[in-house]
Design a protein around this motif. Structure first.
Motif, PDB file in Angstrom:
ATOM      1  N   PRO A 436      -7.472   9.371  -5.742  1.00 22.80           N
ATOM      2  CA  PRO A 436      -8.478   9.502  -6.392  1.00 22.80           C
ATOM      3  C   PRO A 436      -8.334   9.529  -7.863  1.00 22.80           C
ATOM      4  CG  PRO A 436      -8.183  11.447  -5.041  1.00 22.80           C
ATOM      5  CD  PRO A 436      -7.163  10.414  -4.730  1.00 22.80           C
ATOM      6  N   GLY A 437      -9.043   9.152  -8.693  1.00 22.09           N
ATOM      7  CA  GLY A 437      -8.841   9.274 -10.266  1.00 22.09           C
ATOM      8  C   GLY A 437      -7.762   8.447 -10.606  1.00 22.09           C
ATOM      9  N   THR A 438      -7.153   7.398  -9.972  1.00 20.75           N
ATOM     10  CA  THR A 438      -6.260   6.582 -10.615  1.00 20.75           C
ATOM     11  C   THR A 438      -6.665   5.219 -10.852  1.00 20.75           C
ATOM     12  OG1 THR A 438      -5.451   5.856  -8.294  1.00 20.75           O
ATOM     13  CG2 THR A 438      -4.202   7.786  -9.647  1.00 20.75           C
ATOM     14  N   ASP A 439      -6.456   4.813 -11.854  1.00 21.38           N
ATOM     15  CA  ASP A 439      -6.860   3.259 -12.098  1.00 21.38           C
ATOM     16  C   ASP A 439      -5.917   2.321 -11.391  1.00 21.38           C
ATOM     17  OD1 ASP A 439      -7.753   0.808 -13.323  1.00 21.38           O
ATOM     18  OD2 ASP A 439      -6.586   1.056 -15.307  1.00 21.38           O
ATOM     19  N   VAL A 440      -6.470   2.037 -10.137  1.00 23.57           N
ATOM     20  CA  VAL A 440      -5.719   1.229  -9.363  1.00 23.57           C
ATOM     21  C   VAL A 440      -6.653   0.139  -8.929  1.00 23.57           C
ATOM     22  CG1 VAL A 440      -4.295   0.757  -7.199  1.00 23.57           C
ATOM     23  CG2 VAL A 440      -4.385   3.245  -8.481  1.00 23.57           C
ATOM     24  N   PRO A 441      -6.628  -1.169  -9.284  1.00 18.24           N
ATOM     25  CA  PRO A 441      -7.572  -2.325  -8.841  1.00 18.24           C
ATOM     26  C   PRO A 441      -7.209  -2.833  -7.712  1.00 18.24           C
ATOM     27  CG  PRO A 441      -6.093  -3.156 -10.648  1.00 18.24           C
ATOM     28  CD  PRO A 441      -5.816  -1.465 -10.491  1.00 18.24           C
ATOM     29  N   ASP A 442      -8.283  -3.449  -6.783  1.00 12.16           N
ATOM     30  CA  ASP A 442      -8.165  -3.903  -5.671  1.00 12.16           C
ATOM     31  C   ASP A 442      -7.257  -5.030  -5.470  1.00 12.16           C
ATOM     32  OD1 ASP A 442      -9.694  -2.209  -4.463  1.00 12.16           O
ATOM     33  OD2 ASP A 442     -11.726  -3.343  -4.498  1.00 12.16           O
ATOM     34  N   THR A 443      -7.126  -5.757  -7.008  1.00 11.04           N
ATOM     35  CA  THR A 443      -6.330  -6.979  -6.744  1.00 11.04           C
ATOM     36  C   THR A 443      -4.701  -6.859  -6.542  1.00 11.04           C
ATOM     37  OG1 THR A 443      -6.016  -6.678  -9.246  1.00 11.04           O
ATOM     38  CG2 THR A 443      -7.944  -8.441  -8.614  1.00 11.04           C
ATOM     39  N   TRP A 444      -4.404  -5.270  -6.561  1.00 15.81           N
ATOM     40  CA  TRP A 444      -3.124  -4.979  -6.362  1.00 15.81           C
ATOM     41  C   TRP A 444      -2.812  -4.799  -4.873  1.00 15.81           C
ATOM     42  CZ3 TRP A 444      -2.039  -0.762 -10.439  1.00 15.81           C
ATOM     43  CH2 TRP A 444      -2.206  -1.326 -11.805  1.00 15.81           C
ATOM     44  N   ARG A 445      -3.893  -4.959  -3.843  1.00 18.65           N
ATOM     45  CA  ARG A 445      -3.815  -4.890  -2.550  1.00 18.65           C
ATOM     46  C   ARG A 445      -3.107  -5.964  -1.936  1.00 18.65           C
ATOM     47  NH1 ARG A 445      -9.145  -1.976   0.159  1.00 18.65           N
ATOM     48  NH2 ARG A 445      -7.407  -1.356   1.423  1.00 18.65           N
ATOM     49  N   PRO A 446      -2.222  -5.607  -0.960  1.00 12.72           N
ATOM     50  CA  PRO A 446      -2.214  -4.433  -0.187  1.00 12.72           C
ATOM     51  C   PRO A 446      -1.162  -3.574  -0.369  1.00 12.72           C
ATOM     52  CG  PRO A 446      -1.239  -6.295   1.257  1.00 12.72           C
ATOM     53  CD  PRO A 446      -1.684  -6.766  -0.201  1.00 12.72           C
ATOM     54  N   TRP A 447      -0.745  -3.821  -1.639  1.00 15.46           N
ATOM     55  CA  TRP A 447       0.462  -2.826  -2.215  1.00 15.46           C
ATOM     56  C   TRP A 447       0.273  -1.710  -3.191  1.00 15.46           C
ATOM     57  CZ3 TRP A 447       3.149  -4.466   1.649  1.00 15.46           C
ATOM     58  CH2 TRP A 447       3.236  -5.745   2.003  1.00 15.46           C
ATOM     59  N   ARG A 448      -0.766  -1.142  -3.242  1.00 13.51           N
ATOM     60  CA  ARG A 448      -1.003  -0.250  -4.311  1.00 13.51           C
ATOM     61  C   ARG A 448      -0.097   0.847  -4.426  1.00 13.51           C
ATOM     62  NH1 ARG A 448      -7.446   0.848  -3.426  1.00 13.51           N
ATOM     63  NH2 ARG A 448      -6.662   0.687  -0.996  1.00 13.51           N
ATOM     64  N   THR A 449       0.429   1.223  -3.236  1.00 13.63           N
ATOM     65  CA  THR A 449       1.326   2.388  -3.370  1.00 13.63           C
ATOM     66  C   THR A 449       2.585   1.725  -4.090  1.00 13.63           C
ATOM     67  OG1 THR A 449       0.733   3.118  -1.168  1.00 13.63           O
ATOM     68  CG2 THR A 449       2.861   3.947  -1.940  1.00 13.63           C
ATOM     69  N   TYR A 450       3.072   0.695  -3.870  1.00 15.86           N
ATOM     70  CA  TYR A 450       4.104   0.334  -4.748  1.00 15.86           C
ATOM     71  C   TYR A 450       3.793  -0.002  -6.245  1.00 15.86           C
ATOM     72  CZ  TYR A 450       6.431  -1.065  -0.504  1.00 15.86           C
ATOM     73  OH  TYR A 450       7.141  -1.005   0.677  1.00 15.86           O
ATOM     74  N   ALA A 451       2.451  -0.304  -6.515  1.00 13.05           N
ATOM     75  CA  ALA A 451       2.192  -0.419  -7.865  1.00 13.05           C
ATOM     76  C   ALA A 451       2.242   0.990  -8.795  1.00 13.05           C
ATOM     77  CB  ALA A 451       0.695  -1.078  -7.872  1.00 13.05           C
ATOM     78  N   LEU A 452       1.825   1.997  -8.029  1.00 10.79           N
ATOM     79  CA  LEU A 452       1.890   3.177  -8.480  1.00 10.79           C
ATOM     80  C   LEU A 452       3.366   3.730  -8.877  1.00 10.79           C
ATOM     81  CD1 LEU A 452      -0.968   4.979  -6.597  1.00 10.79           C
ATOM     82  CD2 LEU A 452      -0.898   4.390  -9.054  1.00 10.79           C
ATOM     83  N   HIS A 453       4.161   3.422  -7.719  1.00 14.54           N
ATOM     84  CA  HIS A 453       5.735   3.762  -8.275  1.00 14.54           C
ATOM     85  C   HIS A 453       6.182   2.756  -9.329  1.00 14.54           C
ATOM     86  CE1 HIS A 453       7.198   6.193  -4.720  1.00 14.54           C
ATOM     87  NE2 HIS A 453       6.076   5.470  -4.081  1.00 14.54           N
ATOM     88  N   HIS A 454       5.537   1.720  -9.399  1.00 14.47           N
ATOM     89  CA  HIS A 454       5.992   1.042 -10.676  1.00 14.47           C
ATOM     90  C   HIS A 454       5.582   1.963 -11.997  1.00 14.47           C
ATOM     91  CE1 HIS A 454       8.231  -2.622  -9.867  1.00 14.47           C
ATOM     92  NE2 HIS A 454       7.476  -2.996  -8.631  1.00 14.47           N
ATOM     93  N   LEU A 455       4.223   2.062 -12.085  1.00 14.18           N
ATOM     94  CA  LEU A 455       3.773   2.626 -13.237  1.00 14.18           C
ATOM     95  C   LEU A 455       4.445   4.169 -13.293  1.00 14.18           C
ATOM     96  CD1 LEU A 455       0.067   2.299 -12.341  1.00 14.18           C
ATOM     97  CD2 LEU A 455       1.622   1.047 -14.168  1.00 14.18           C
ATOM     98  N   ARG A 456       4.869   4.983 -12.364  1.00  8.31           N
ATOM     99  CA  ARG A 456       5.497   6.213 -12.775  1.00  8.31           C
ATOM    100  C   ARG A 456       6.979   5.881 -13.076  1.00  8.31           C
ATOM    101  NH1 ARG A 456       3.240   7.706  -6.659  1.00  8.31           N
ATOM    102  NH2 ARG A 456       1.194   8.412  -7.549  1.00  8.31           N
ATOM    103  N   ALA A 457       7.586   4.902 -12.497  1.00  4.28           N
ATOM    104  CA  ALA A 457       8.999   4.713 -13.054  1.00  4.28           C
ATOM    105  C   ALA A 457       8.758   4.109 -14.458  1.00  4.28           C
ATOM    106  CB  ALA A 457       9.548   3.523 -12.244  1.00  4.28           C
ATOM    107  N   ALA A 458       7.965   3.453 -15.060  1.00  4.60           N
ATOM    108  CA  ALA A 458       7.693   3.190 -16.392  1.00  4.60           C
ATOM    109  C   ALA A 458       7.688   4.449 -17.288  1.00  4.60           C
ATOM    110  CB  ALA A 458       6.851   2.201 -16.670  1.00  4.60           C
ATOM    111  N   GLU A 459       6.794   5.233 -16.690  1.00  4.87           N
ATOM    112  CA  GLU A 459       6.503   6.462 -17.489  1.00  4.87           C
ATOM    113  C   GLU A 459       7.737   7.541 -17.566  1.00  4.87           C
ATOM    114  OE1 GLU A 459       3.274   8.308 -15.378  1.00  4.87           O
ATOM    115  OE2 GLU A 459       1.891   6.968 -16.162  1.00  4.87           O
ATOM    116  N   GLU A 460       8.733   7.470 -16.847  1.00  8.15           N
ATOM    117  CA  GLU A 460       9.863   8.460 -16.480  1.00  8.15           C
ATOM    118  C   GLU A 460      10.834   7.694 -17.496  1.00  8.15           C
ATOM    119  OE1 GLU A 460      10.566   8.373 -12.432  1.00  8.15           O
ATOM    120  OE2 GLU A 460       8.712   9.538 -12.095  1.00  8.15           O
TER     121      GLU A 460
END
Length: 461
Positions: A436-460
């Motif tokens: 909840p509270g994350t900007d994760v569009p439905d177009t990333w389904r069914p791999w939204r978990t992986y999308a968030l890992h990409h975003l976190r890796a880029a931030e680090e």
């Protein structure tokens, strides 16, 4: 790949992207192979396709000695699917049929044994007993070729009920005797001594971005239970494991076991690992838990294709092809850690963790079981969580229904939606979680978990 002509094209081009997704057998030779087998491509009219190795074996085909189809990565489908067949495959991989029989598998799924048999046979061409038998044969081969354990001990350690059943299965699957199977490897190299542990190659398909996985494991490592040592690029992750028959210590190397370059024909590789088990019957379960932890059965081609089509994610996917979404080696342990954080988890280990009979360096304890924590820490959100895990009100095992588990977790006092989402992603291995509270569009389904890992890796970085 449901079209048989498309599958044959994958075989003709020796496309390793589909290793483990299906198998093919050659009627003129009586042998079944993985799609990337380097042997001469058989004629189309001699080829049959199977969803599982067990189905090929059940039809009388033997495993190819050249491509070793039993050693391929598991199908990514079983990780992603939340239906009965997907849950059953995860449970069989964890060794439930060997430990509890088909009845135990059916009870965990909430169906009758006949219904489970019918659904698996209809979709996979093999029932739970045949699927477990194929897994036992693979475990037997690994133990025969990597340890000096007596053949009789290997028979029971692999899950067979008798030495005769073990001998018959090895002959049927590999067209050789257990002794001959071991001798063939000894002729090439010395067999490892039991004290050296069991060396393994944990296969994966496609590129594997190990750095991000080991970065995450290093940040999260709980002292006494885990450690990560070595310089980036050559780190080793080590941890203790609580297993059905005993305990284990595992070491997994960051460096890839094959060249990092990927191609359509030979895109895969493996992670080198070594297992020290107090009881070799735990080999199958330990390997499957490591595969879930390191997300080795993922299909990076499908993930990267979908996420790479998004303008926001495209440069991140290009920078880190094959980025994985790590799971957990012990789903109940991870749930506790997700709730309390690393520092308190270390205090729980020191206070309530079971000490190893033979500590190994900084690895001294097993993470405390939910029942132990429920008795020792009965109050607050932690007490509510471990009590629910201990009495089965919340199930996080490989066959758990993800939606049911999430609803049960949200009903516990003190567990917010973000914590539950983290548990669903890691403990339950859900590839499509959007906290909840994350900007994760439905177009990333069914791999939204992986999308968030990409975003976190880029931030680090």
């Amino acid at each position: 790949m449901t079209d048989q002509e498309t599958r044959y094209e994958a075989v003709r081009s020796r496309d390793a992207r589909f290793d483990g997704e299906f198998f093919f057998a050659v009627e003129t030779t009586g042998i079944y192979c993985r799609p990337s087998c380097p042997a001469v491509t058989p004629k189309r009219h001699n080829v049959r396709f199977f969803a599982t190795a067990a189905a090929a074996q059940g039809s009388g085909f033997r495993a190819c000695r050249r491509c070793r189809p039993d050693a391929v990565p598991g199908s990514a489908e079983w990780n992603a699917r939340a239906d009965v067949v997907g849950r059953a495959m995860r449970l069989i991989g964890d060794g439930i049929v060997d430990r509890e029989g088909v009845g135990g598998l059916a009870d965990r799924l909430g169906y009758s044994a006949r219904q489970v048999q019918r659904q698996l046979t209809a979709e996979l061409g093999a029932g739970p007993v045949a699927l477990a038998r194929a897994q036992r044969a693979h475990t037997a081969r690994v133990l025969l070729q990597t340890t000096a354990l007596p053949v009789t001990e290997i028979a029971f350690a692999s899950g067979f009920a008798s030495v005769r059943q073990f001998n018959d299965t090895v002959r049927a699957v590999y067209a050789t005797t257990p002794t001959e199977l071991r001798a063939a490897v000894r002729a090439q190299r010395r067999t490892a001594a039991p004290s050296a542990g069991i060396p393994l190659r944990l296969a994966h398909r496609g590129p594997y971005h190990a750095r991000a996985v080991f970065d995450l494991l290093q940040r999260e490592a709980v002292a006494g239970v885990e450690e990560v040592g070595g310089p980036p690029g050559r780190r080793t992750y080590r941890r203790t494991l609580r297993l059905p028959y005993g305990t284990g210590i595992v070491a997994v190397d960051e460096r890839a076991g094959s060249p990092g370059r990927a191609s359509a024909v030979h895109p895969g590789g493996w992670l080198d690992a070594r297992l020290h088990l107090t009881d070799p019957r735990d080999l199958t379960t330990a390997v499957q838990r490591l595969r879930r932890l390191f997300d080795l059965d993922a299909d990076p081609y499908a993930v990267d294709e979908r996420l790479g089509a998004d303008p926001r994610l495209a440069p991140l996917v290009a920078a880190r092809p094959g980025l994985r979404a790590p799971g957990s080696a012990d789903p109940e342990e991870h749930a506790v850690r997700a709730l309390v954080g690393r520092d308190r988890a270390e205090r729980l280990v020191r206070a309530y963790g079971k000490a190893l009979d033979a500590p190994c360096g900084t690895l001294t304890h097993l993470f405390p079981e939910p029942a132990v924590l429920a008795e020792s820490e009965p109050d607050g959100p932690l007490g509510a969580l471990v009590a629910a895990l201990a009495d089965g009100a919340v199930r996080l095992d490989p066959g758990a229904d993800r939606d049911d588990a999430q609803a049960a977790l949200l009903a516990l006092p003190g567990l917010d939606a973000r914590t539950v989402a983290a548990i669903r992603a890691r403990s339950l291995g859900d590839p499509d979680v959007a906290p909840p509270g994350t900007d994760v569009p439905d177009t990333w389904r069914p791999w939204r978990t992986y999308a968030l890992h990409h975003l976190r890796a880029a931030e680090e970085r």
